[in-house]
Design a protein around this motif. Structure first.
Motif, mmCIF file in Angstrom:
data_model
loop_
_atom_site.group_PDB
_atom_site.id
_atom_site.type_symbol
_atom_site.label_atom_id
_atom_site.label_comp_id
_atom_site.label_asym_id
_atom_site.label_seq_id
_atom_site.Cartn_x
_atom_site.Cartn_y
_atom_site.Cartn_z
ATOM 1 N N VAL A 89 -9.738 -59.962 -61.170
ATOM 2 C CA VAL A 89 -8.947 -58.734 -61.245
ATOM 3 C C VAL A 89 -9.647 -57.751 -62.177
ATOM 4 N N GLU B 264 0.324 -57.931 -63.865
ATOM 5 C CA GLU B 264 -0.467 -58.301 -62.697
ATOM 6 C C GLU B 264 -1.396 -59.453 -63.053
ATOM 7 N N GLU B 265 -1.062 -60.653 -62.595
ATOM 8 C CA GLU B 265 -1.857 -61.850 -62.856
ATOM 9 C C GLU B 265 -2.085 -62.007 -64.357
ATOM 10 N N VAL C 82 -8.438 -62.727 -54.357
ATOM 11 C CA VAL C 82 -7.892 -64.074 -54.540
ATOM 12 C C VAL C 82 -8.458 -64.981 -53.458
ATOM 13 N N ASP D 175 -9.442 -65.851 -63.330
ATOM 14 C CA ASP D 175 -8.526 -66.966 -63.560
ATOM 15 C C ASP D 175 -8.853 -68.070 -62.562
ATOM 16 N N LYS E 209 -8.840 -66.145 -59.014
ATOM 17 C CA LYS E 209 -8.570 -64.709 -58.946
ATOM 18 C C LYS E 209 -9.587 -63.947 -59.785
ATOM 19 N N GLY F 199 3.561 -66.529 -60.846
ATOM 20 C CA GLY F 199 4.044 -66.394 -59.478
ATOM 21 C C GLY F 199 5.458 -66.887 -59.285
ATOM 22 N N LYS G 95 -8.358 -56.355 -56.990
ATOM 23 C CA LYS G 95 -8.006 -57.763 -57.118
ATOM 24 C C LYS G 95 -8.491 -58.518 -55.894
ATOM 25 N N ASP H 36 -5.401 -70.930 -69.540
ATOM 26 C CA ASP H 36 -4.682 -69.955 -68.724
ATOM 27 C C ASP H 36 -3.303 -69.597 -69.269
#
Length: 547
Positions: free
Chosen positions: A46, A466-467, A59, A37, A44, A441, A57, A269
């Motif tokens: 993952v 998760e994300e 970041v 992402d 990120k 987030g 993961k 996204d």
């Protein structure tokens, strides 16, 4: 941050659903899916099991350059280096990278990279999606084609952030680079191109260019030629989840990915996030909360009423075949929180400053002693299409302190979200369920979620994916590699914890009165002043430009 005092009566948890038949959870031989992402704030990488559980993961901050007001850019070299670094970091957390079956990328939708015939960038500078230097190009498109006509073709409200405006600016202002350019890639597509060597884009990303024929899901050659551009600049359109090819040996050497992994076409996204949590059917509402915030509503067919575009709403193609979506939101949602944190708690570590901000906001009374905040820190949000709008605090007095300002920012985000959503739902072709699915987030900010549920008087279902954007990309990669036979199977395999945030019945009428009596008319009241300030800055009347 968690607020235990409010959690017991306002939040209830649903258990995880049982593992789907054939689940590979817990089996070390299960394939791994990589989702990348490239976001506004961070990049990120993952690694997921096929049931959506993250096993690794990494970041890194998105390297963003802010040379002056209204200007923001990235550097291609820095973006690629960060992608490589996060991939290597994530891969180092698993014992057997050979298990990786696929990789796909999600990203912000409007920024682009110009490349030459060899696939090399012709300029290192990438205009950030939220950069507004392209207002003259948007005005030119309005004169040449027209806002309503562009909306009918692309489903988009004409705004300076979209890719077509960026291309026109680069053609004019970066002439040397432009002469060597043969194609452009949107950010997710550029990363996929670096991994696979195959140029392509999917319709969800193409939807953010102003050049997609949304009803027909093909490039609108008339728009492209009327803008004075060559259709060859635009990458081939493929469906999200299409296999582009294996990871090249060069990309494998750089990232550590195996050459056996399939690179799949990714997407925008927010749209990838919707896929990750199964928001694919008309009537469902997704609230994706990041630096920017989106209300995402799947549609059976694009809306055709030009008023939708005049209000600043946009539309696009879902990564799920045959579905469109309507899209409205806040350009500075999480960005407003970060801005307030740095302004009210300067010098604090970001995490400590955030906790101080939320703690202060929790201590203030609902309504913030009459202070209201308009979160237009970059652009106006739908239902107002106004690039010259500016953020505003009103209702200040000597009784107001940091706590009230902190709470007013969160309340303003909630009020603005209600205004954006209600105006979209007012269009006859839009139907919606009473609840809202929340990801991102910002959905982990308990106070903000309680405020949003209460201000809208709608339950919010916070999904702990998760994300989510990276996960949606990973699902598309899994489709490309044949891990899933189709989208419904991929969505059914996900196992996410869900938390219901209910409206506070005592505060619903309080916030409804503030919204109707103050907030609903706030933009109209301050717009003339905002316009006057913006015009002065544009004309250097407030020394808004570097000298």
């Amino acid at each position: 941050m968690t607020d235990p005092s409010a959690a017991n009566d306002l939040r209830t948890r649903r258990p995880l659903p049982p593992a789907p038949a054939g689940s590979t959870a817990g089996r070390s031989s299960a394939p791994l899916l990589v989702g990348i992402d490239v976001g506004t704030t961070s990049i990120k990488a993952v690694l997921y099991e096929p049931d959506g559980r993250a096993v690794a993961k990494a970041v890194a901050p998105t390297p963003t350059h802010l040379p002056r007001p209204g200007r923001a850019h990235y550097l291609v070299s820095e973006l690629w280096d960060r992608v490589v670094a996060t991939l290597r970091d994530a891969l180092n957390q698993v014992d057997d990278p050979a298990r990786i079956a696929s990789v796909a990328v999600a990203s912000v939708g409007e920024s682009l990279v110009l490349v030459d015939a060899a696939g090399e960038p012709t300029t290192d500078e990438v205009i950030a999606w939220f950069d507004t230097r392209t207002q003259p190009q948007a005005a030119w498109l309005d004169r040449v084609i027209g806002k309503d006509e562009l909306f009918a073709r692309s489903g988009l409200s004409l705004q300076p952030i979209f890719s077509l405006c960026k291309l026109l600016w680069l053609k004019q202002e970066a002439a040397a680079a432009w002469r060597r350019t043969v194609r452009f890639h949107l950010l997710a597509d550029y990363v996929a191109f670096r991994l696979s060597g195959v140029p392509a884009t999917d319709a969800s990303l193409a939807s953010r260019t102003l050049a997609l024929d949304l009803p027909r899901l093909r490039w609108h050659e008339g728009t492209i030629r009327e803008a004075g551009l060559d259709p060859a600049l635009f990458a081939p359109l493929v469906a999200g989840g299409t296999p582009l090819g294996p990871v090249t040996p060069e990309a494998a050497a750089a990232t550590g990915l195996p050459t056996t992994a399939v690179v799949g076409a990714g997407g925008h996204d927010h749209v990838c996030g919707a896929l990750a949590v199964g928001v694919t059917e008309p009537g469902e509402i997704l609230n994706s909360l990041g630096t920017a915030e989106a209300f995402f509503l799947p549609l059976a067919a694009p809306l055709t009423d030009p008023v939708v575009g005049r209000q600043g709403y946009t539309q696009g193609a879902h990564v799920v075949g045959g579905r469109s979506y309507a899209f409205g939101g806040l350009y500075t949602s999480g960005a407003s929180v970060e801005w307030a944190r740095d302004l009210l708690f300067p010098g604090a570590d970001p995490g400590a400053g955030y906790r101080a901000l939320i703690g202060a906001a929790e201590s203030a009374r609902p309504g913030s002693l009459g202070v209201c905040f308009l979160p237009h820190l970059r652009l106006a949000n739908p239902p107002h299409d106004d690039p010259r709008s500016r953020g505003t605090f009103v209702g200040l007095s000597t009784d107001v302190g940091r706590a009230e300002l902190a709470r007013a920012v969160l309340e303003g985000i909630a009020f603005e979200g209600r205004k954006t959503l209600e105006a979209l739902l007012a269009h006859a072709a839009v139907r919606a369920r009473p609840d809202i699915v929340a990801i991102g987030g910002g959905s982990q900010n308990d106070l903000l979620m309680r405020l949003k549920a209460t201000v809208t008087n709608r339950p919010h279902l916070v999904v702990a994916a998760e994300e989510a954007s990276a996960l949606g990309a990973a699902l598309l990669g899994g489709l490309a590699a044949g891990v899933y036979p189709d989208v419904p199977t991929a969505v059914a395999a996900m196992r996410h914890e869900r938390t219901i945030v209910a409206p506070d019945p005592e505060l619903v009428p309080v916030y409804d009165a503030i919204f109707r009596g103050v907030y609903a008319g706030l933009y109209d009241a301050v717009a003339p002043v905002s316009h006057a300030i913006s015009i002065l800055i544009e004309n250097d009347g407030m020394h808004g430009r570097d000298r």
